[in-house]
Structures are given as C-alpha cells and as structure tokens.
Design a protein around this motif. Structure first.
Motif, PDB file in Angstrom:
ATOM      1  N   GLY A   1       8.877  -7.638  -0.929  1.00  0.00           N
ATOM      2  CA  GLY A   1       8.075  -6.733  -1.152  1.00  0.00           C
ATOM      3  C   GLY A   1       8.144  -5.865  -2.265  1.00  0.00           C
ATOM      4  O   GLY A   1       9.097  -6.087  -3.156  1.00  0.00           O
ATOM      5  N   PHE A   2       7.318  -4.751  -2.354  1.00  0.00           N
ATOM      6  CA  PHE A   2       7.585  -3.765  -3.459  1.00  0.00           C
ATOM      7  C   PHE A   2       8.310  -2.495  -3.118  1.00  0.00           C
ATOM      8  O   PHE A   2       8.136  -2.074  -1.683  1.00  0.00           O
TER       9      PHE A   2
ATOM     10  N   LEU B   1       6.905 -10.600   2.718  1.00  0.00           N
ATOM     11  CA  LEU B   1       6.818  -9.301   3.179  1.00  0.00           C
ATOM     12  C   LEU B   1       6.074  -8.308   2.352  1.00  0.00           C
ATOM     13  O   LEU B   1       6.114  -8.165   1.247  1.00  0.00           O
ATOM     14  N   SER B   2       5.016  -7.681   3.089  1.00  0.00           N
ATOM     15  CA  SER B   2       4.328  -6.502   2.573  1.00  0.00           C
ATOM     16  C   SER B   2       3.772  -7.216   1.182  1.00  0.00           C
ATOM     17  O   SER B   2       2.540  -7.771   1.434  1.00  0.00           O
ATOM     18  N   MET B   3       4.038  -6.683   0.082  1.00  0.00           N
ATOM     19  CA  MET B   3       3.304  -7.137  -1.083  1.00  0.00           C
ATOM     20  C   MET B   3       3.599  -8.548  -1.097  1.00  0.00           C
ATOM     21  O   MET B   3       2.344  -9.451  -1.343  1.00  0.00           O
TER      22      MET B   3
ATOM     23  N   TYR C   1       0.734  -9.901   0.962  1.00  0.00           N
ATOM     24  CA  TYR C   1      -0.578  -9.857  -0.126  1.00  0.00           C
ATOM     25  C   TYR C   1      -0.928 -11.014  -0.986  1.00  0.00           C
ATOM     26  O   TYR C   1      -1.683 -11.484  -1.135  1.00  0.00           O
TER      27      TYR C   1
ATOM     28  N   ARG D   1      -2.304   5.062  -5.756  1.00  0.00           N
ATOM     29  CA  ARG D   1      -1.337   3.987  -6.298  1.00  0.00           C
ATOM     30  C   ARG D   1      -1.673   4.288  -8.001  1.00  0.00           C
ATOM     31  O   ARG D   1      -0.703   4.270  -8.463  1.00  0.00           O
TER      32      ARG D   1
ATOM     33  N   MET E   1       9.707   6.442  -1.063  1.00  0.00           N
ATOM     34  CA  MET E   1       9.727   5.075  -0.398  1.00  0.00           C
ATOM     35  C   MET E   1      10.574   4.807   0.680  1.00  0.00           C
ATOM     36  O   MET E   1      10.330   4.461   2.035  1.00  0.00           O
TER      37      MET E   1
ATOM     38  N   LEU F   1      10.277   2.953   4.513  1.00  0.00           N
ATOM     39  CA  LEU F   1      10.806   1.586   4.507  1.00  0.00           C
ATOM     40  C   LEU F   1      11.391   1.339   5.876  1.00  0.00           C
ATOM     41  O   LEU F   1      11.337   0.505   6.691  1.00  0.00           O
TER      42      LEU F   1
ATOM     43  N   HIS G   1       9.711  -1.161   8.369  1.00  0.00           N
ATOM     44  CA  HIS G   1       9.033  -2.154   7.561  1.00  0.00           C
ATOM     45  C   HIS G   1       9.795  -3.280   6.995  1.00  0.00           C
ATOM     46  O   HIS G   1       9.306  -4.087   6.592  1.00  0.00           O
TER      47      HIS G   1
END
Ligand code: MLT
Length: 263
Positions: A27-28, A92-94, A97, A131, A150, A154, A242
């Motif tokens: 993820g990011f 995961l997450s990003m 995507y 963003r 973050m 998270l 997360h």
C-alpha cells in the motif's frame, strides 16, 4: 532483494519459496517490508513475490509520471521476466487499486484475486482535492508530516503500543520514501477510475479481507464490494486496523492460505 530493469528503471523485489506464486502488492506509502510476516511464513509453503513498486522502497521512479496502470504493467513485465505465467494477486489498499488495473489489463495472468483493505470506488472530489494538497505539501516539506498524519490511521489505536516495533518500522519506511514518489502516487490515486462496475465481471476466486477496525477502508464498504463479485469470500481480521498483514499476521496468513487451499 533481487533487482531487475523494467521500462528504464531499476525495480527491486523479494522472491522466496517454490511452487504456485503469491504476488504481494504493498500500500501507500509503504514498501515490500509491510509483507515481512507473510514472506517469513508463507514462503515455507508457496513462492512469494513482494516487489517495491516503482519509486517506493529501493525501486527507482523512472522518468515518466506515475500512474496505477503503469505500476500494473510493471508487475506484468516482472512476471514476464521471471517467466511466471499466473499468480494469486494480493494487494493492500493502493495495492488493491492497482489490482483492479491488473485485472482489467492482465487478467490472463490471474489465478485468484485477494483484495485487502481496499475499495473499488474512485475518490470523491473532496478526497481527490485533499490528495492534490498533500502532494504539494510532501514536495515542500518532505515525508515526516506524511508519517505523522498516516500512522494513527493505519493502525488500530491499541496496536500503536502493542505493535510498537511494526509501527516504528512503518514510520521509518515512510520517512525514508522519496517525496516525489509520494506526491506522484497521491495524484495517481486521485485520478484512478471507478472500478465498481467491474466487480460483477470478475470471474475468478476472489477473497476480500479487511481489518475489523479499519477506518480507511471499512469492513462495511468492503463487504458491499464483496457482494458484487460472484462467489467471493469475505473475511474480517480481528484486532486489526488498516494493516492486518502486520497487525494480526497469524490470522491474516491463515485466511490467505485457507483461501488458496480451497480454490
Ligand atoms: C494505502 O494504504 O495504500 C492508502 O491508505 C490508500 C489511500 O490513500 O487511498
């Protein structure tokens, strides 16, 4: 770490174990190390690939602007170079995507899909705007404000203490990131297409897995996504926000291995 050139940039990845391949996509604003507990355990049973995505960790950003499609194409090229035909994709997450992009453009490479703490919907305009602001801030002020902002989102609040080693290692990864990568990744996520309408077209074993206390991509939203994919499994990981791969690795690994064994 292994190293390979993809589209003009050095890309680094972990490649451990033998047998069918699990591709772990972080993820990011993280890197492959978010999957350390999975590499340690699951590579005893299967082959695990965990890249640092373009610009993240030790991988180079390259000259072109970052897009989620570009990263999905990088992953397909990584598989080409390693002569791997098919994988179980776990993002995961990003990373999730990017998984929708991978499904859209490289679905012949997919055996199964695992969507972790992610969503199919695009950003609402307020989120996309936030963003763009955040991309400007990280370019001006560097990565430390990103870590401060973050980390509390998270992890489940209790795990900020209980999992302090993992929290510290995530903080170090974020702080050591290239500001330009984080800026470009925020802009790329803001521009990603809505994948919600793609969900009913997914015809492969799919698992949705989410931390029970995830406040970024909530169990409720993930269950709604899972309901759109025929035959999808849905697993909620207790004692986790997360980051279930780091917050509750035993339960997370069990969910992944049992899905792979059954499907
Ligand atoms: C991630 O964990 O990859 C990010 O929270 C994704 C996002 O910012 O939407």
């Amino acid at each position: 770490m292994n190293s390979i050139q993809i589209a003009g940039a050095k890309q680094e990845f972990v490649d451990q174990g033998v047998g069918q391949v699990l591709l772990l996509v972080h993820g990011f604003p993280l890197d492959h190390s978010q999957w350390n507990p999975q590499v340690d355990e699951l590579a005893n049973h299967i082959r695990v690939l965990a890249p640092d995505l373009r610009g993240f960790g030790r991988s180079e950003l390259g000259p072109d602007p970052l897009t989620l499609r570009r990263i999905a194409d990088d992953l397909a090229q990584l598989l080409d170079k390693l002569q791997i035909e098919k994988v179980t994709y776990c993002g995961l997450s990003m990373g999730g995507y990017i998984g929708w992009q991978f499904w859209k453009h490289h679905r012949d490479r997919l055996e199964r899909l695992i969507a972790c703490d992610t969503r199919a919907a695009a950003d609402l305009e307020t989120m996309a705007r936030a963003r763009r602001v955040s991309a400007g801030i990280v370019r001006q002020q560097g990565t430390e404000p990103v870590a401060e902002q973050m980390i509390p989102k998270l992890f489940q609040p209790e795990n900020l203490q209980h999992r302090s080693a993992e929290v510290e290692s995530v903080r170090q990864v974020i702080c050591a990131s290239h500001p330009e990568t984080l800026a470009q990744a925020q802009l790329a996520m803001a521009e990603r297409p809505d994948a919600t309408n793609w969900l009913p077209e997914i015809e492969m074993p799919t698992l949705f897995v989410v931390g029970a206390h995830d406040q970024i991509t909530t169990p409720r939203e993930m269950r709604e996504n899972a309901d759109q994919v025929r035959g999808a499994q849905f697993v909620e990981i207790p004692n986790s926000g997360h980051m279930p791969p780091l917050e509750n690795p035993d339960e997370f690994n069990r969910a992944v291995m049992s899905f792979i064994a059954q499907t």
